[in-house]
Design a protein around this motif. Structure first.
Motif, short mmCIF file in Angstrom:
data_model
loop_
_atom_site.label_atom_id
_atom_site.label_comp_id
_atom_site.label_asym_id
_atom_site.label_seq_id
_atom_site.Cartn_x
_atom_site.Cartn_y
_atom_site.Cartn_z
N VAL A 71 18.20 18.44 30.57
CA VAL A 71 18.51 17.02 30.82
C VAL A 71 18.83 16.79 32.16
CG1 VAL A 71 20.52 15.37 30.42
CG2 VAL A 71 19.53 16.81 28.39
N ILE A 72 19.30 17.73 33.03
CA ILE A 72 19.58 17.33 34.46
C ILE A 72 18.19 17.62 35.16
CG2 ILE A 72 20.25 18.41 36.64
CD1 ILE A 72 23.04 19.11 34.81
N LEU A 73 17.34 18.39 35.02
CA LEU A 73 16.01 18.43 35.57
C LEU A 73 15.05 17.15 35.36
CD1 LEU A 73 15.10 22.34 34.95
CD2 LEU A 73 15.65 21.09 36.97
N PHE A 74 15.15 16.67 34.09
CA PHE A 74 14.32 15.58 33.49
C PHE A 74 14.89 14.39 34.38
CE2 PHE A 74 13.58 12.00 30.70
CZ PHE A 74 12.36 11.92 30.57
N ALA A 75 16.42 14.19 34.33
CA ALA A 75 16.90 13.16 35.12
C ALA A 75 16.43 13.24 36.72
CB ALA A 75 18.46 13.04 34.94
N VAL A 76 16.56 14.30 36.95
CA VAL A 76 16.30 14.18 38.64
C VAL A 76 14.71 14.08 38.52
CG1 VAL A 76 15.99 15.63 40.69
CG2 VAL A 76 18.24 15.76 39.24
N PHE A 77 13.93 14.83 38.33
CA PHE A 77 12.59 14.73 38.30
C PHE A 77 11.96 13.62 37.88
CE2 PHE A 77 13.18 19.24 39.38
CZ PHE A 77 12.72 19.47 40.68
#
Length: 98
Positions: free
Chosen positions: A36-42
């Motif tokens: 979720v964090i990776l998807f939100a950032v990228f």
């Protein structure tokens, strides 16, 4: 007898219904949170860069940006000279601001 009780205690400890304890739930939650964090950032970075280029919500260039790209291509091919390119670009940007 004590060896049998110790073996039974160890077996019960490792084979119980909650043998993994809270780690059983925390490890999947960790990976879900990481994705979720990776998807939100990228995802945010991709959407921001797409907006700066001039892409609309469906991945297509907006009409004003498409006209500027076409004009730049014509200038690069040599179809129009610099004076005409700058004049037409000014007209496009003035009409886009209205």
């Amino acid at each position: 007898m004590s060896a049998a009780l110790a073996t039974a205690a160890v077996a019960t400890h490792f084979a119980g219904p909650w043998a993994w304890g809270p780690w059983f739930l925390l490890i999947p939650l960790f990976w879900i949170a990481l994705f979720v964090i990776l998807f939100a950032v990228f995802g945010r970075r991709w959407r921001r860069s797409a907006a700066e280029i001039g892409f609309g919500p469906h991945g297509r260039l907006n009409p004003t940006r498409q006209a500027e790209v076409t004009l730049a291509e014509r200038y690069a091919k040599g179809d129009i000279d610099e004076v005409e390119y700058r004049a037409r670009l000014e007209v496009l940007r003035a009409n886009a601001a209205s």
